[in-house]
Design a protein around this motif. Structure first.
Motif, mmCIF file in Angstrom:
data_model
loop_
_atom_site.group_PDB
_atom_site.id
_atom_site.type_symbol
_atom_site.label_atom_id
_atom_site.label_comp_id
_atom_site.label_asym_id
_atom_site.label_seq_id
_atom_site.Cartn_x
_atom_site.Cartn_y
_atom_site.Cartn_z
ATOM 1 N N LEU A 104 0.780 -1.340 -0.099
ATOM 2 C CA LEU A 104 0.083 0.003 -0.130
ATOM 3 C C LEU A 104 0.708 1.214 -0.101
ATOM 4 O O LEU A 104 0.482 2.338 0.143
ATOM 5 N N ASN A 105 2.089 1.017 0.082
ATOM 6 C CA ASN A 105 3.034 2.265 -0.216
ATOM 7 C C ASN A 105 3.127 3.104 1.163
ATOM 8 O O ASN A 105 3.046 4.288 0.841
ATOM 9 N N LEU A 106 2.853 2.429 2.129
ATOM 10 C CA LEU A 106 2.777 3.102 3.546
ATOM 11 C C LEU A 106 3.786 3.057 4.334
ATOM 12 O O LEU A 106 4.744 1.881 4.331
ATOM 13 N N PRO A 107 4.285 4.226 5.037
ATOM 14 C CA PRO A 107 5.646 4.141 5.809
ATOM 15 C C PRO A 107 5.482 3.051 7.102
ATOM 16 O O PRO A 107 4.576 2.874 7.775
ATOM 17 N N PHE A 146 6.429 2.146 10.523
ATOM 18 C CA PHE A 146 6.954 3.190 11.597
ATOM 19 C C PHE A 146 6.809 2.705 12.953
ATOM 20 O O PHE A 146 5.962 2.183 13.313
ATOM 21 N N MET A 152 -4.451 3.380 8.891
ATOM 22 C CA MET A 152 -4.015 3.836 7.555
ATOM 23 C C MET A 152 -4.490 2.645 6.496
ATOM 24 O O MET A 152 -4.857 2.989 5.469
ATOM 25 N N ASN A 207 -7.239 2.742 3.489
ATOM 26 C CA ASN A 207 -6.767 2.435 2.195
ATOM 27 C C ASN A 207 -7.522 1.472 1.484
ATOM 28 O O ASN A 207 -8.073 1.331 0.327
ATOM 29 N N MET A 211 10.389 11.235 14.955
ATOM 30 C CA MET A 211 10.046 10.057 15.534
ATOM 31 C C MET A 211 8.692 9.691 15.263
ATOM 32 O O MET A 211 8.312 8.368 15.480
ATOM 33 N N VAL A 255 5.041 9.011 13.022
ATOM 34 C CA VAL A 255 4.726 8.915 11.496
ATOM 35 C C VAL A 255 3.769 10.184 11.260
ATOM 36 O O VAL A 255 3.728 10.546 10.121
ATOM 37 N N ILE A 299 -5.389 12.333 10.245
ATOM 38 C CA ILE A 299 -4.735 11.701 9.048
ATOM 39 C C ILE A 299 -6.085 11.645 8.281
ATOM 40 O O ILE A 299 -6.917 10.980 8.409
ATOM 41 N N TYR A 340 -7.496 10.541 4.367
ATOM 42 C CA TYR A 340 -7.325 9.798 3.106
ATOM 43 C C TYR A 340 -8.113 10.275 1.780
ATOM 44 O O TYR A 340 -9.386 10.890 1.900
ATOM 45 N N ILE A 388 1.820 12.017 3.594
ATOM 46 C CA ILE A 388 2.449 10.685 4.125
ATOM 47 C C ILE A 388 2.755 9.841 3.248
ATOM 48 O O ILE A 388 3.650 9.277 3.072
ATOM 49 N N LYS A 389 1.638 9.545 2.250
ATOM 50 C CA LYS A 389 1.989 8.628 1.273
ATOM 51 C C LYS A 389 1.146 9.170 -0.077
ATOM 52 O O LYS A 389 0.132 9.936 0.213
ATOM 53 N N GLU A 392 -3.857 7.438 -4.628
ATOM 54 C CA GLU A 392 -4.461 7.356 -3.237
ATOM 55 C C GLU A 392 -3.369 8.085 -2.274
ATOM 56 O O GLU A 392 -2.217 7.828 -2.360
ATOM 57 N N LEU A 431 -2.552 9.884 1.650
ATOM 58 C CA LEU A 431 -2.834 10.065 3.151
ATOM 59 C C LEU A 431 -1.986 11.229 3.553
ATOM 60 O O LEU A 431 -0.968 11.440 3.152
#
Lengths: 223, 598
Positions: free
Chosen positions: A175-178, A180, A194, A198, B1, B3, B29, B31, B52-53, B93, B95
């Motif tokens: 999903l190309n998410l970080p 963390f 997240m 998604n 530190m 996200v 956050i 979407y 974020i993405k 898509e 975030l």
């Protein structure tokens, strides 16, 4: 599934403290709660929760500003293996409140909303130990397993024999998410949230996650 | 530190831990699905969005002006002003973490350093960056070691040698200090010691240097830090420190060497060029010019200033070379010109030589040919790469009589091809460096008049500003931020449009200035462009040229190509701002010359 429905009916009747009836009423529409627990170990019959985080999600928005976070003082010792995973030591939890005191606040936070998580059954089994002690019931909330949605979106139409990878890191990567700070309850709940928003969109728009046709033969990292 | 908010990146690095924590606690956050509007044009933003993405399109009046990727944030100006100029739409898509406007405003008011970021326009943001740059440059210099510095030779004489012979040795090795061996001990004697002894103490030049030498040497090792040398010089009040490796004397370090390491030693190079009487001597000086760029940049000197120093040195060098090679009978009939970026004084790292010769009348063909060949060959030997388009003195097309040039101008201004436009651009940037400068002035006046008489010529010329699409499209790479080989062409996308747009306006006004920064100042003075726009353009050009220069210094293969993924988000922010300014200039030039008619 039918069994869980029956349990729910039964619990509703046997609920000791009627002020918790809200758990059986549906939460605000379009709201869910992402939840994650860190524990003393992996056995729900013996181990206990040492930290819990819950984050509300409303529609497409993760309400990171409305969260529930708590560190818990367990009654059993924390397994050395578990400390390696989440980094919480005895000394970090000894001043915290026990779960039985925290639980009422947590229950009021989640209300009747569906709970989402990654291997949510484990988290709910852990929580149920304390819910049972407090109210004599199991958590009645609907549960949503993100790895289940992911499986359906990616492997639902896969031919037999396809290699299946449901690891958290793999889902994030797809999903190309970080990735963390994994194994911190809040970060895990946030990343799960997240993933959920998604995937929910993928389901709504009927987007599938591509499977690589062939497994890459080598990894070019560091070359 | 976290996200949600990475407080290691600007401007959030300016928050105290408590402030960062309080902001983090207020953030949600969101979407967005592809094509979903995040902030509509002209709408009040909910807050500051941090990606974020995903990938976000920034549009003004429907036109794409930028693409944002992870760690980018928007729209700082809109957050302050309550309403934004740009609209933002998710391209895929996406975030975004969202910091509520009220909380951001509260921090802007309570934390001036954080607030400054939001209030500053592009110019001030760039200046803030330049300052940060400078401190990190100096820091890296302080970590340099003695062996990185230019050392004076450590020549040793015996203490019984005479003042006269010491003076001769100093002259021969071009060094103002000698080490003096006196039995077991070693001292130092300087040219000033010798002079004072003779002039002030009345000693004869036959007397030994022993009584003049100072034996309290301060020594360092080649691996010692330069900062330590500075400390020792201050502590012992010494202008010279001796560098010793084990028992071996390897050199003498003068305060001037240390200073020139920090500041470059362009003044010394000027002297060396002026004194050169042979090609070999000039060659040594020429090579030193190239060495100035790095220390100047390391000092944090702005591109504009570095370019000014370097082009001044180059022009002195060309003039000296002209002096050495030009036959006397040609001297008064010729004008040596530099063109292109060298003419504009914007070449720092040598990329090519663009030069030519204007003659007032035909001269002896054999002598001319000899000069042409020698001149270009010498420059090549000095380390100036030949021009790919062969715009060089040894090309007869670029070294001919003024009458021939003028007839060329007629064909340049009437032939609608790319080569003609290029020739006009190159020649209009010419600057005279030696010989009869009035020849160039006459030629340029003629060129400007011919262009003015050909109405379509200038529009055709200006049209080149549209040759390259806005590079913001290439920011696609940002969406993965992994740099898949997509790179940004600073030259085509930013530097060329500014230089060429400004050049087009300069031709129209018949300006004599060749330097883009000076042209901008002049155009603003004439009211052709607004003063703050001229300033923003100058800053944007300076910024783009500076990052290109730094890449060139790092010896990147193609320094004009830049991978956005390798930049900090601050740099990306500044790049976007710079490209937006470029876009505005393109618009201005397009309207001014009615380019839509072509």
């Amino acid at each position: 599934m039918a069994l869980r429905w029956l349990m729910r009916k039964l619990d509703h009747v046997t609920l000791r403290d009627k002020s918790y009836r809200f758990l059986f009423e549906p939460g605000p529409p379009d709201e869910v709660v992402s939840i994650d627990c860190e524990t003393t170990g992996l056995d729900p019959s013996r181990d206990e929760i040492i930290s819990v985080a819950a984050i509300k999600i409303r529609g497409d928005r993760i309400l990171a500003s409305e969260t529930f976070q708590a560190v818990v003082r367990p009654r059993v010792a924390i397994a050395a293996e578990a400390i390696k995973v989440h980094g919480l030591r005895e000394i970090d939890v000894c001043n915290a409140r026990p779960m039985i005191e925290i639980m009422p606040d947590l229950l009021r936070f989640i209300g009747g909303r569906p709970l989402i998580g990654y291997y949510i059954d484990f988290d709910i089994a852990m929580l149920n130990n304390d819910v049972a002690e407090l109210l004599g019931i199991h958590l009645p909330n609907p549960r949503i397993e993100v790895s289940g949605i992911y499986y359906e979106r990616k492997y639902g139409d896969a031919p037999p024999g396809t290699q299946i990878d449901l690891t958290f890191a793999n889902i994030l990567r797809d999903l190309n998410l970080p990735l963390f700070n994994q194994h911190d309850a809040f970060s895990d709940a946030l990343m799960t949230a997240m993933i959920y928003v998604n995937l929910k969109d993928y389901v709504a728009r009927d987007i599938r996650i591509a499977r690589p046709r062939i497994k890459p033969s080598s990894d070019f990292h560091g070359m | 530190m976290s996200v949600i908010l990475d407080n290691a990146t600007a401007p959030f690095d300016r928050l105290t831990p408590e402030e960062a924590e309080s902001l983090r606690g207020a953030m949600d956050i969101a979407y967005f699905r592809p094509n979903e509007t995040i902030v509509a044009e002209g709408a009040a933003p909910e807050g500051l969005y941090i990606v974020i993405k995903g990938c976000i399109e920034e549009r003004e009046q429907g036109e794409l002006v930028g693409l944002l990727g992870p760690k980018d944030f928007f729209d700082s100006r809109a957050v302050v002003q309550g309403v934004g100029v740009s609209g933002f739409t998710a391209r895929e898509e996406t975030l975004c973490a969202l910091a509520p406007r009220a909380d951001v405003l509260r921090l802007i008011n309570s934390n001036p350093r954080f607030g400054a970021f939001f209030y500053s326009d592009i110019s001030r943001k760039l200046e803030a960056l330049a300052q940060k740059d400078e401190s990190s440059q100096i820091e890296s210099m302080m970590r340099a070691r003695v062996r990185d510095l230019y050392l004076m030779p450590a020549a040793i004489i015996d203490s019984f040698q005479s003042i006269a012979s010491a003076g001769r040795i100093m002259r021969d090795i071009d060094c103002n200090a000698l080490l003096v061996r006196d039995g077991e001990r070693t001292g130092i004697v300087t040219g000033m010691n010798l002079s004072k002894a003779v002039v002030l103490k009345g000693m004869t030049i036959e007397e030994p240097v022993k009584s003049l030498a100072q034996f309290d040497l301060v020594t360092v090792e080649p691996d010692d830090f330069v900062s330590q040398v500075l400390l020792l010089m201050t502590k012992y009040n010494k202008r010279r420190i001796v560098v010793k490796e084990g028992d071996l004397y390897v050199g003498i370090l003068e305060d001037i060497n240390v200073l020139s390491f920090f500041a470059g030693n362009s003044q010394l190079v000027v002297g060396r060029i002026d004194r050169a009487s042979t090609l070999t001597e000039l060659s040594a000086a020429a090579r030193q010019i190239a060495e100035q760029v790095r220390p100047l940049r390391r000092q944090g000197v702005k591109f504009e200033v570095v370019a000014e120093i370097i082009s001044d040195l180059n022009r002195r060098l060309f003039a000296k070379l002209f002096d050495l090679l030009c036959p006397p009978e040609m001297r008064d009939k010729a004008c040596l010109i530099v063109m292109g970026s060298e003419g504009r004084g914007e070449q720092t790292i040598r990329t090519d030589q663009d030069n030519g010769l204007i003659l007032s009348e035909p001269v002896d063909e054999a002598a001319l040919n000899r000069f042409r060949e020698q001149f270009s060959a010498a420059l090549a030997e000095f380390g100036f790469p030949p021009c790919p388009g062969h715009v060089m003195v040894d090309n007869p097309l670029w070294s001919r009589t003024i009458a021939e040039y003028m007839s060329d101008f007629r064909s340049w201004t009437t032939t609608p091809d790319e080569q003609s436009s290029m020739n006009i651009a190159i020649f209009f940037d010419a600057e005279a460096v030696a010989g009869d400068a009035s020849l160039l002035a006459r030629a340029k006046k003629d060129l400007v008049e011919k262009i003015a008489n050909e109405r379509v010529c200038l529009a055709r010329f200006a049209k080149a500003i549209e040759a390259f699409e806005p590079p913001i499209g290439l920011f696609n790479t940002l969406k993965t931020a992994e740099g898949e080989g997509d790179a940004l062409d600073l030259k085509k996308g930013g530097i060329f449009p500014i230089v060429h747009g400004v050049r087009s306006l300069a031709i129209e006004q018949g300006l004599e200035e060749t330097n883009t920064f000076k042209r901008l100042a002049k155009l603003a003075e004439l009211g052709m462009i607004k003063e703050d726009f001229a300033r923003d353009l100058a800053r944007a050009l300076d910024y783009l040229m500076t990052i290109r220069l730094d890449a060139q210094i790092d010896a990147a293969k193609s320094a004009s190509l830049l991978k956005p993924a390798t930049l900090t988000s601050m740099d990306r922010d500044l790049l976007r701002d710079s490209f937006q300014i470029v876009k505005q200039l393109r618009e201005l030039v397009r309207r001014r010359f009615n380019l839509h008619m072509f």
